[in-house]
Design an enzyme around this catalytic site. Structure first.
Site, PDB file in Angstrom:
ATOM      1  CB  SER A 539      -2.513   5.099  -5.219  1.00  0.00           C
ATOM      2  OG  SER A 539      -2.436   5.263  -3.839  1.00  0.00           O
ATOM      3  CG  ASP A 625       2.382  -0.160  -1.421  1.00  0.00           C
ATOM      4  OD1 ASP A 625       2.517   0.802  -0.640  1.00  0.00           O
ATOM      5  OD2 ASP A 625       1.575  -0.164  -2.367  1.00  0.00           O
ATOM      6  CG  HIS A 672       2.184   3.537  -2.865  1.00  0.00           C
ATOM      7  ND1 HIS A 672       1.080   2.725  -2.742  1.00  0.00           N
ATOM      8  CD2 HIS A 672       1.721   4.706  -3.382  1.00  0.00           C
ATOM      9  CE1 HIS A 672       0.009   3.365  -3.152  1.00  0.00           C
ATOM     10  NE2 HIS A 672       0.358   4.574  -3.545  1.00  0.00           N
TER      11      HIS A 672
END
Length: 717
Positions: A539, A625, A672
């Site tokens: 991320s 995501d 995610h």
């Protein structure tokens, strides 16, 4: 558990925006491991090489997971009549007098196959709450296909007198946090898109039993969550942005259950509230340098003017968490040495406090939410590190005792000790003189560390600490002779709020310089070498990694990134994307401030790619995501591949280094945070952030061994 430090619950609000699924094939190598093929696969013989080696590591990972499958379970809930636990089939309960547990709530019953586009095996129980007298139970279940969870409210039956163990009363959708005020009233927040802004009350005694809204915060940059005080008497509604917060109280001992404001929102003021006697214990950033300190306030008038300081840490100590245990305030602190400790402040006589160091190997400390029957005078802790499996401790502040739960019969001795691995805490000097902590792990039998492969982990955003929980993947790498380094760069929260502020907005490059210094000085100290070094991040952690690859690609040979946020400038320029407005508190607002735009443009990974020899890259993206767009990751893969192609074309075939590989691995049916199901975990990574475990997957290991030119580990006879 402090809602201030985990105000996003089990989800970390990292880099957010929905994506449009790109069906074009960029020139990068694509590996798609799912059952369907929404993106065409580019033929590349190297992928077959990864696949063959991946089988080897998949076997090893299965063995590693199996070895640690019976770790002490942090999901255990102790009620007065029953003990509750979470298993792969659902939620189990066991009478205190019985040894065998019964299936109380079947996942297949709550989440049948095919619903929400998910298979049954991909659902997981996320959070469980039992009402005070155990009449009802509420639990959230989440599918890996979507981020929002559903909440099931169950009426428990007495197994001795009734056939059915439970009866599902309600199914609530898109629930994030929830708590029982009493046996009949449930408060919960709903997640709309990627935000929580509303609180509802469900009264099971009401004839219609229709959820009623009780609170809403319309500010676009806040996140709302409910939490219950440790003594179960106060329920808090926490409305927090990244720079300020506001808390409302609900006294669950009163019949009205109406929220009362503690302190209205003020710019820069962040605080969290716990209950003690007839007052409040408050953790707020009102200390020197806007760091956290502990204060007290009366319940009758809890606003800022009545706050009285109780404990202010010295500058080299960082407050990480707070619990009120009986008559004591127990703080988890990070000491000057880098180790963790418990600092205890007697609330009736604060000057009689003391500090108790935690074991030297402990890098992660989690407190367990007490069940209805758990003793209130003791704090249950789970300690772990990337090398040391989680171990259950009970802390009794009144007696100053930290007790380890005895190991169960048949548990391998090594599991309790972790003695065959070395933990070191170092400091490296960054470009501006700032000393950056690094936690290093290696095997006792590693020998010469200069020849050992190095995997460096980094994050550095949102004031969040780098994940240092135990994972079987990390343990396997250590057993195979790797050195693991965890770089606590600025932008994270390891050294307090100022550590985060130094790498916010226009200061983001400080985190990049910290990462560069960590690599240079680790190599200078004789730990691995650039040709045997790799970086792993997920991320927002991809921002400093991507920036470093643009400026100093020679420092590492390979990079593995999961759900990488690589288009900072494009995302911050578009205010219509989910949570971009909120994220500007972290990255800056390039639409309103030219200096913010220049700062972002100077380090943004996607917008600084140049023809050169990049490290080999494995980029893992997820088809569901909602936080990092797939098209941004695809653009990044395309541009890096094109830059590499331009660089080697300019050499006109001259003898030079081997060209790096850029592999985009698109995982289907995962949000995610990646997949929940074990077989899918083996395909790419273990559970991450927020709650979460970081680990290397079979594919990642195969990629790293191939790109670093390491010999494949031999199978044991």
């Amino acid at each position: 558990m402090s809602a201030l430090f985990s105000r996003f619950g089990s989800f970390a609000r990292l880099r957010l925006r929905p994506f449009g699924l790109c069906r074009t094939t960029p020139p990068a190598a694509y590996l798609y491991t799912g059952p369907s093929k929404p993106i065409p696969r580019c033929s590349n013989p190297d992928l077959k090489k990864y696949k063959n080696l991946q089988k080897n590591f998949k076997r090893r990972l299965r063995a590693s997971y199996s070895k640690f499958a019976d770790l002490q379970d942090e999901s255990l809930i102790c009620g007065r009549d029953y003990v509750y636990s979470v298993g792969c089939e659902g939620i189990y309960r066991r009478d205190w007098r019985q040894k065998e547990a019964e299936l109380l709530l079947d996942l297949e019953q709550c989440c049948p196959g095919g619903e929400d586009g998910g298979e049954r095996g991909e659902w997981a129980v996320q959070r469980v709450r039992v009402s005070p007298s155990e009449r009802h139970l509420a639990a959230t279940m989440k599918s890996s296909h979507r981020e929002q969870a559903r909440c099931v409210v169950v009426k428990q039956a007495d197994a001795a007198t009734q056939k059915d163990l439970s009866k599902i009363l309600f199914t609530l959708h898109n629930v994030f946090s929830f708590e029982w005020a009493n046996d009949e009233v449930l408060f919960y927040t709903t997640q709309e898109g990627l935000r929580c802004s509303r609180v509802f009350r469900l009264d099971l005694n009401s004839p219609a039993a229709i959820p009623r809204p009780v609170f809403e915060d319309t500010q676009p940059d806040v996140f709302v969550e409910v939490a219950l005080s440790r003594d179960g008497r106060i329920l808090t509604i926490n409305s927090s942005s990244k720079t300020d917060s506001e808390v409302w109280l609900i006294n669950v001992t009163t019949p009205t259950l109406e929220p009362i404001l503690v302190q209205r929102r003020l710019p820069g003021l962040m605080y969290h509230v716990e209950h003690w006697r007839d007052g409040l214990v408050i953790l707020a950033n009102t200390g020197p340098g806007q760091e956290y300190q502990v204060l007290k306030a009366p319940l009758s008038g809890p606003s800022l003017g009545s706050w009285v300081p109780v404990y202010t840490p010295c500058p080299e100590v960082t407050l990480k968490d707070m619990e009120v245990v009986g008559e004591h305030c127990v703080l988890t602190t990070r000491e000057a040495s880098g180790g963790l400790a418990l600092t205890v402040v007697p609330l009736a006589s604060p000057l009689g406090g003391f500090s108790l160091p935690l074991p030297l190997w402990a890098c992660s400390c989690e407190s367990r939410i007490p069940g209805p029957a758990d003793p209130r005078h003791a704090l249950q802790l789970l300690l772990s590190s990337p090398a040391h499996p989680q171990e259950h401790f009970s802390f009794q502040p009144m007696d100053r005792l930290l007790l380890s739960r005895p190991e169960r019969e048949g548990t391998p001795p090594e599991r309790g000790r972790g003695g065959e691995h070395v933990t070191k805490r170092l400091e490296v000097q960054s470009q501006d003189g700032t000393r950056v902590p690094v936690t290093l792990f290696h095997s006792v039998a590693a020998g010469c560390l200069q020849r050992a492969p190095l995997l460096l982990h980094v994050y550095g955003a949102y004031g969040r600490d780098l994940n240092m929980h135990f994972s079987p993947e990390s343990r396997l790498l250590l057993d195979l002779g790797w050195v693991l380094a965890y770089c606590h760069i600025r932008g994270g929260g390891e050294l307090g709020l100022s550590w985060h502020r130094q790498a916010r907005m226009k200061g983001k490059r400080a985190g990049v310089e910290d990462l560069r210094a960590c690599l240079l000085q680790l190599h200078a100290r004789g730990i691995s070498s650039p040709s045997r070094s790799a970086i792993n991040a997920s991320s927002a952690g991809a921002v400093p990694v991507g920036a470093l690859c643009n400026t100093d690609p020679h420092l590492v040979r390979a990079v593995t990134l999961q759900a990488p946020f690589v288009d900072v400038l494009g995302t911050m320029m578009d205010g219509s994307r989910p949570l971009t407005v909120e994220e500007r508190e972290e990255w800056g607002d390039p639409t309103a401030d030219p200096q913010h735009r220049l700062a972002i443009a100077s380090y943004c990974p996607l917008h600084n790619i140049t023809p050169q020899c990049y490290p080999s890259m494995l980029l893992t993206a997820y088809s569901e995501d909602g936080r990092v767009s797939l098209d941004g990751v695809v653009q990044y893969a395309e541009r890096v591949q094109q830059a590499v192609h331009t660089h080697f074309t300019a050499l006109h075939g001259a003898e030079c280094e081997r060209a790096p590989r850029v592999v985009l691995n698109v995982q289907p049916g995962a949000d995610h945070f990646g997949p929940n199901h074990f077989d899918l975990v083996l395909e790419e990574t273990g559970r991450r952030s927020g709650g979460a475990r970081t680990g290397e997957s079979a594919l990642q290991m195969a990629f790293l061994y191939t790109e670093l030119g390491l010999d494949s580990p031999r199978r044991r006879s």
